[in-house]
Design a protein around this motif. Structure first.
Motif, PDB file in Angstrom:
ATOM      1  N   LEU A  22       5.891 -11.791   0.957  1.00  0.00           N
ATOM      2  CA  LEU A  22       5.076 -11.125   1.952  1.00  0.00           C
ATOM      3  C   LEU A  22       5.192  -9.686   1.964  1.00  0.00           C
ATOM      4  O   LEU A  22       4.221  -8.911   2.036  1.00  0.00           O
ATOM      5  CB  LEU A  22       5.332 -11.952   3.321  1.00  0.00           C
ATOM      6  N   PRO A  23       6.447  -9.174   2.044  1.00  0.00           N
ATOM      7  CA  PRO A  23       6.481  -7.588   1.968  1.00  0.00           C
ATOM      8  C   PRO A  23       5.940  -6.958   0.751  1.00  0.00           C
ATOM      9  O   PRO A  23       5.328  -5.849   0.817  1.00  0.00           O
ATOM     10  CB  PRO A  23       7.933  -7.427   2.093  1.00  0.00           C
ATOM     11  N   VAL A  24       6.185  -7.582  -0.327  1.00  0.00           N
ATOM     12  CA  VAL A  24       5.405  -7.198  -1.547  1.00  0.00           C
ATOM     13  C   VAL A  24       3.768  -7.146  -1.457  1.00  0.00           C
ATOM     14  O   VAL A  24       3.411  -6.199  -1.885  1.00  0.00           O
ATOM     15  CB  VAL A  24       5.980  -8.116  -2.939  1.00  0.00           C
ATOM     16  N   GLN A  25       3.580  -8.144  -0.979  1.00  0.00           N
ATOM     17  CA  GLN A  25       2.127  -8.447  -0.698  1.00  0.00           C
ATOM     18  C   GLN A  25       1.484  -7.287   0.032  1.00  0.00           C
ATOM     19  O   GLN A  25       0.381  -6.589  -0.243  1.00  0.00           O
ATOM     20  CB  GLN A  25       1.651  -9.851  -0.394  1.00  0.00           C
ATOM     21  N   ASP A  26       2.082  -7.093   1.060  1.00  0.00           N
ATOM     22  CA  ASP A  26       1.683  -5.973   2.021  1.00  0.00           C
ATOM     23  C   ASP A  26       1.830  -4.744   1.412  1.00  0.00           C
ATOM     24  O   ASP A  26       0.838  -3.892   1.459  1.00  0.00           O
ATOM     25  CB  ASP A  26       2.640  -5.963   3.317  1.00  0.00           C
ATOM     26  N   ALA A  27       2.783  -4.460   0.319  1.00  0.00           N
ATOM     27  CA  ALA A  27       2.793  -3.246  -0.112  1.00  0.00           C
ATOM     28  C   ALA A  27       1.703  -3.010  -1.217  1.00  0.00           C
ATOM     29  O   ALA A  27       0.929  -1.943  -1.333  1.00  0.00           O
ATOM     30  CB  ALA A  27       4.151  -3.093  -0.754  1.00  0.00           C
ATOM     31  N   LEU A  28       1.529  -4.071  -1.848  1.00  0.00           N
ATOM     32  CA  LEU A  28       0.395  -4.034  -3.007  1.00  0.00           C
ATOM     33  C   LEU A  28      -0.922  -3.753  -2.427  1.00  0.00           C
ATOM     34  O   LEU A  28      -2.074  -3.257  -2.801  1.00  0.00           O
ATOM     35  CB  LEU A  28       0.374  -5.471  -3.905  1.00  0.00           C
ATOM     36  N   ASP A  29      -1.183  -4.410  -1.212  1.00  0.00           N
ATOM     37  CA  ASP A  29      -2.512  -4.307  -0.341  1.00  0.00           C
ATOM     38  C   ASP A  29      -2.707  -2.932  -0.119  1.00  0.00           C
ATOM     39  O   ASP A  29      -3.804  -2.449  -0.035  1.00  0.00           O
ATOM     40  CB  ASP A  29      -2.419  -5.135   1.006  1.00  0.00           C
ATOM     41  N   VAL A  30      -1.531  -2.115   0.445  1.00  0.00           N
ATOM     42  CA  VAL A  30      -1.823  -0.676   0.620  1.00  0.00           C
ATOM     43  C   VAL A  30      -1.898   0.036  -0.431  1.00  0.00           C
ATOM     44  O   VAL A  30      -2.521   1.152  -0.356  1.00  0.00           O
ATOM     45  CB  VAL A  30      -0.532  -0.268   1.575  1.00  0.00           C
ATOM     46  N   ASN A  32      -3.090  -0.777  -3.596  1.00  0.00           N
ATOM     47  CA  ASN A  32      -3.784  -1.475  -4.647  1.00  0.00           C
ATOM     48  C   ASN A  32      -4.756  -0.633  -5.385  1.00  0.00           C
ATOM     49  O   ASN A  32      -5.280   0.307  -4.543  1.00  0.00           O
ATOM     50  CB  ASN A  32      -4.652  -2.820  -3.600  1.00  0.00           C
ATOM     51  N   GLY A  33      -5.237  -0.937  -6.334  1.00  0.00           N
ATOM     52  CA  GLY A  33      -6.174  -0.153  -7.295  1.00  0.00           C
ATOM     53  C   GLY A  33      -5.418   0.762  -8.215  1.00  0.00           C
ATOM     54  O   GLY A  33      -4.544   1.014  -8.132  1.00  0.00           O
ATOM     55  N   GLU A  68     -10.832   6.255  -1.244  1.00  0.00           N
ATOM     56  CA  GLU A  68      -9.255   5.874  -1.424  1.00  0.00           C
ATOM     57  C   GLU A  68      -8.387   6.948  -0.536  1.00  0.00           C
ATOM     58  O   GLU A  68      -7.414   6.636   0.138  1.00  0.00           O
ATOM     59  CB  GLU A  68      -8.587   6.560  -3.049  1.00  0.00           C
ATOM     60  N   LEU A  69      -8.996   8.537  -0.118  1.00  0.00           N
ATOM     61  CA  LEU A  69      -8.306   9.184   0.826  1.00  0.00           C
ATOM     62  C   LEU A  69      -8.230   8.842   2.322  1.00  0.00           C
ATOM     63  O   LEU A  69      -7.368   8.836   2.817  1.00  0.00           O
ATOM     64  CB  LEU A  69      -8.777  10.799   0.577  1.00  0.00           C
ATOM     65  N   LYS A  70      -9.587   7.993   2.366  1.00  0.00           N
ATOM     66  CA  LYS A  70      -9.760   7.717   3.785  1.00  0.00           C
ATOM     67  C   LYS A  70      -8.649   6.581   3.826  1.00  0.00           C
ATOM     68  O   LYS A  70      -8.024   6.224   5.320  1.00  0.00           O
ATOM     69  CB  LYS A  70     -11.239   7.163   4.035  1.00  0.00           C
ATOM     70  N   GLU A  71      -8.697   5.738   2.963  1.00  0.00           N
ATOM     71  CA  GLU A  71      -7.584   4.396   3.279  1.00  0.00           C
ATOM     72  C   GLU A  71      -6.081   4.944   3.215  1.00  0.00           C
ATOM     73  O   GLU A  71      -5.464   4.129   4.134  1.00  0.00           O
ATOM     74  CB  GLU A  71      -7.789   3.429   2.023  1.00  0.00           C
ATOM     75  N   MET A  72      -5.806   5.728   2.655  1.00  0.00           N
ATOM     76  CA  MET A  72      -4.447   6.322   2.477  1.00  0.00           C
ATOM     77  C   MET A  72      -4.278   7.125   3.780  1.00  0.00           C
ATOM     78  O   MET A  72      -3.189   6.825   4.325  1.00  0.00           O
ATOM     79  CB  MET A  72      -4.323   7.134   1.298  1.00  0.00           C
ATOM     80  N   GLU A  73      -5.302   7.702   4.418  1.00  0.00           N
ATOM     81  CA  GLU A  73      -4.994   8.346   5.633  1.00  0.00           C
ATOM     82  C   GLU A  73      -4.783   7.193   6.936  1.00  0.00           C
ATOM     83  O   GLU A  73      -3.883   7.225   7.623  1.00  0.00           O
ATOM     84  CB  GLU A  73      -6.109   9.128   5.946  1.00  0.00           C
ATOM     85  N   GLN A  74      -5.578   6.301   6.598  1.00  0.00           N
ATOM     86  CA  GLN A  74      -5.332   5.231   7.476  1.00  0.00           C
ATOM     87  C   GLN A  74      -4.037   4.346   7.485  1.00  0.00           C
ATOM     88  O   GLN A  74      -3.502   3.987   8.728  1.00  0.00           O
ATOM     89  CB  GLN A  74      -6.567   4.035   7.419  1.00  0.00           C
TER      90      GLN A  74
END
Length: 122
Positions: A22-30, A32-33, A68-74
Motif C-alpha cells: 500500500l505505501p509503495v503503491q501510494d508512492a508510485l501513484d505520486v 508515476n510516469g 506534471e508541474l501541476k500534479e507535483m504542486e498538488q
C-alpha cells in the motif's frame, strides 16, 4: 488441523504483503510516469523557471511539463511562486517534503548504474 495452520500462515503473509504494498503503491501513484523524478532533479538545487526546466529535461513537451508541474504542486512536492514583474515571472522549487525524495533518487541512480553494468557485462 494442519491445513488451518497453513491457511493462517498464508493469510498472515498476504496481510503483511498488503501492508508493504500500500505505501509503495501510494508512492508510485505520486511519482508515476517518466518525468516527475527528472523534473525534481532539475529543480532540486535552485528554483527554476518553466523554460529552464523544459531545457534541462530533455524530450519533455511544454504541455506535459505543465501537467506534471501541476500534479507535483498538488502533491506538495514543489511550490510555484509568481513574482510581481512584467511580464510575470514564475519559479518552481522543491518543498521540504519533496526534498525527502533526494536519498531515494540517489539510490535509484546507484541501482540504475549497477543494473546497467550488470546488463552490459561491465
Amino acid at each position: 488441523m494442519k491445513k488451518e495452520t497453513e491457511n493462517e500462515v498464508v493469510a498472515h503473509t498476504e496481510e503483511n504483503c498488503k501492508k508493504l504494498l500500500l505505501p509503495v503503491q501510494d508512492a508510485l501513484d505520486v511519482l508515476n510516469g517518466r518525468w516527475k523524478l527528472p523534473i525534481l532533479i532539475a529543480i532540486s538545487f535552485t528554483p527554476k523557471r518553466f523554460s529552464q526546466i523544459s531545457k534541462e529535461v530533455n524530450g519533455i513537451t511544454d504541455r506535459v511539463l505543465s501537467k506534471e508541474l501541476k500534479e507535483m504542486e498538488q502533491n506538495k512536492l514543489i511550490t510555484r511562486t509568481v513574482y510581481d514583474a512584467f511580464p510575470p515571472v514564475v519559479a518552481y522549487a522543491v518543498t521540504e517534503h519533496g526534498r525527502t525524495l533526494h536519498k531515494i533518487y540517489g539510490q535509484l541512480g546507484e541501482w540504475g548504474d549497477a543494473h546497467r553494468r550488470l546488463i552490459m557485462g561491465k
